[in-house]
Design a protein around this motif. Structure first.
Motif, PDB file in Angstrom:
ATOM      1  N   LEU A 127       0.798  -1.224   0.000  1.00 21.93           N
ATOM      2  CA  LEU A 127       0.000   0.000   0.000  1.00 21.93           C
ATOM      3  C   LEU A 127       0.832   1.276   0.000  1.00 21.93           C
ATOM      4  N   GLY A 128       2.115   1.160   0.313  1.00 23.93           N
ATOM      5  CA  GLY A 128       2.966   2.345   0.373  1.00 23.93           C
ATOM      6  C   GLY A 128       2.762   3.169   1.629  1.00 23.93           C
ATOM      7  N   THR A 129       2.041   2.633   2.602  1.00 22.91           N
ATOM      8  CA  THR A 129       1.791   3.351   3.839  1.00 22.91           C
ATOM      9  C   THR A 129       1.632   2.343   4.977  1.00 22.91           C
ATOM     10  N   THR A 130       1.857   2.836   6.197  1.00 23.39           N
ATOM     11  CA  THR A 130       1.626   1.989   7.364  1.00 23.39           C
ATOM     12  C   THR A 130       0.428   2.491   8.152  1.00 23.39           C
ATOM     13  N   ALA A 131      -0.250   3.507   7.630  1.00 22.81           N
ATOM     14  CA  ALA A 131      -1.401   4.072   8.326  1.00 22.81           C
ATOM     15  C   ALA A 131      -2.570   3.096   8.311  1.00 22.81           C
ATOM     16  N   GLN A 176      -6.121   1.904   7.648  1.00 24.61           N
ATOM     17  CA  GLN A 176      -7.103   2.281   6.644  1.00 24.61           C
ATOM     18  C   GLN A 176      -8.484   2.355   7.266  1.00 24.61           C
ATOM     19  N   PRO A 177      -9.352   3.183   6.691  1.00 22.11           N
ATOM     20  CA  PRO A 177     -10.741   3.181   7.140  1.00 22.11           C
ATOM     21  C   PRO A 177     -11.353   1.791   6.929  1.00 22.11           C
ATOM     22  N   GLN A 178     -12.345   1.461   7.718  1.00 19.09           N
ATOM     23  CA  GLN A 178     -12.924   0.123   7.688  1.00 19.09           C
ATOM     24  C   GLN A 178     -13.406  -0.279   6.291  1.00 19.09           C
ATOM     25  N   GLY A 179     -14.002   0.639   5.576  1.00 17.98           N
ATOM     26  CA  GLY A 179     -14.490   0.331   4.234  1.00 17.98           C
ATOM     27  C   GLY A 179     -13.380  -0.100   3.300  1.00 17.98           C
ATOM     28  N   GLU A 180     -12.223   0.554   3.394  1.00 18.45           N
ATOM     29  CA  GLU A 180     -11.090   0.203   2.553  1.00 18.45           C
ATOM     30  C   GLU A 180     -10.560  -1.188   2.900  1.00 18.45           C
ATOM     31  N   ARG A 181     -10.541  -1.516   4.164  1.00 14.64           N
ATOM     32  CA  ARG A 181     -10.076  -2.843   4.571  1.00 14.64           C
ATOM     33  C   ARG A 181     -10.970  -3.914   3.973  1.00 14.64           C
ATOM     34  N   GLU A 182     -12.282  -3.693   4.029  1.00 13.52           N
ATOM     35  CA  GLU A 182     -13.219  -4.669   3.485  1.00 13.52           C
ATOM     36  C   GLU A 182     -13.031  -4.827   1.979  1.00 13.52           C
ATOM     37  N   LYS A 183     -12.810  -3.723   1.271  1.00 12.66           N
ATOM     38  CA  LYS A 183     -12.582  -3.802  -0.171  1.00 12.66           C
ATOM     39  C   LYS A 183     -11.316  -4.585  -0.466  1.00 12.66           C
ATOM     40  N   ASN A 184     -10.246  -4.304   0.295  1.00 14.63           N
ATOM     41  CA  ASN A 184      -8.993  -5.013   0.065  1.00 14.63           C
ATOM     42  C   ASN A 184      -9.129  -6.495   0.380  1.00 14.63           C
TER      43      ASN A 184
END
Length: 87
Positions: free
Chosen positions: A60-64, A66-74
Motif C-alpha cells: 500500500l505504500g503506507t503503514t497508516a 485504513q478506514p474500515q471500508g477500505e479494509r473490506e474492499k482489500n
C-alpha cells in the motif's frame, strides 16, 4: 543492563496498537537491510507484527490504518484473487 520493569519497549499485548513512530522505525530498519529477526530483537515486537507491517508498506505504500471500508474492499479483492488463482 535493563530489567524487565525498566525496559522502554516492553512486549505488546494483543489489544495494543502501535504508536505512529514504531512502524516507521520498522520500515527504516528494513530499508537498512536489517532482518525481521534483528528488528524484532531491537524493538521487542513480535516478528509476525513486523512482517505484517513491512508487507502492508510494500503493498500500500503506507503503514497508516485504513478506514474500515477500505479494509473490506482489500479483503474482498484478496479473496477473489485467491479464488481465481486456485481454479
Amino acid at each position: 543492563m535493563q530489567t524487565a520493569s525498566t525496559n522502554i519497549c516492553e512486549r505488546m499485548d494483543r489489544s495494543q496498537e502501535l504508536s505512529e513512530f514504531k512502524p516507521g522505525t520498522m520500515i527504516g530498519c528494513h530499508l537498512c537491510n536489517k532482518s525481521i529477526h534483528e528488528i524484532s530483537l531491537l524493538l521487542n515486537i513480535p516478528r509476525s507484527t513486523i512482517s505484517d507491517i513491512i508487507t502492508k508498506w510494500k503493498q500500500l505504500g503506507t503503514t497508516a490504518t485504513q478506514p474500515q471500508g477500505e479494509r473490506e474492499k482489500n479483503m474482498l479483492k484478496r479473496t477473489v484473487t485467491n479464488c481465481l488463482q486456485n481454479q
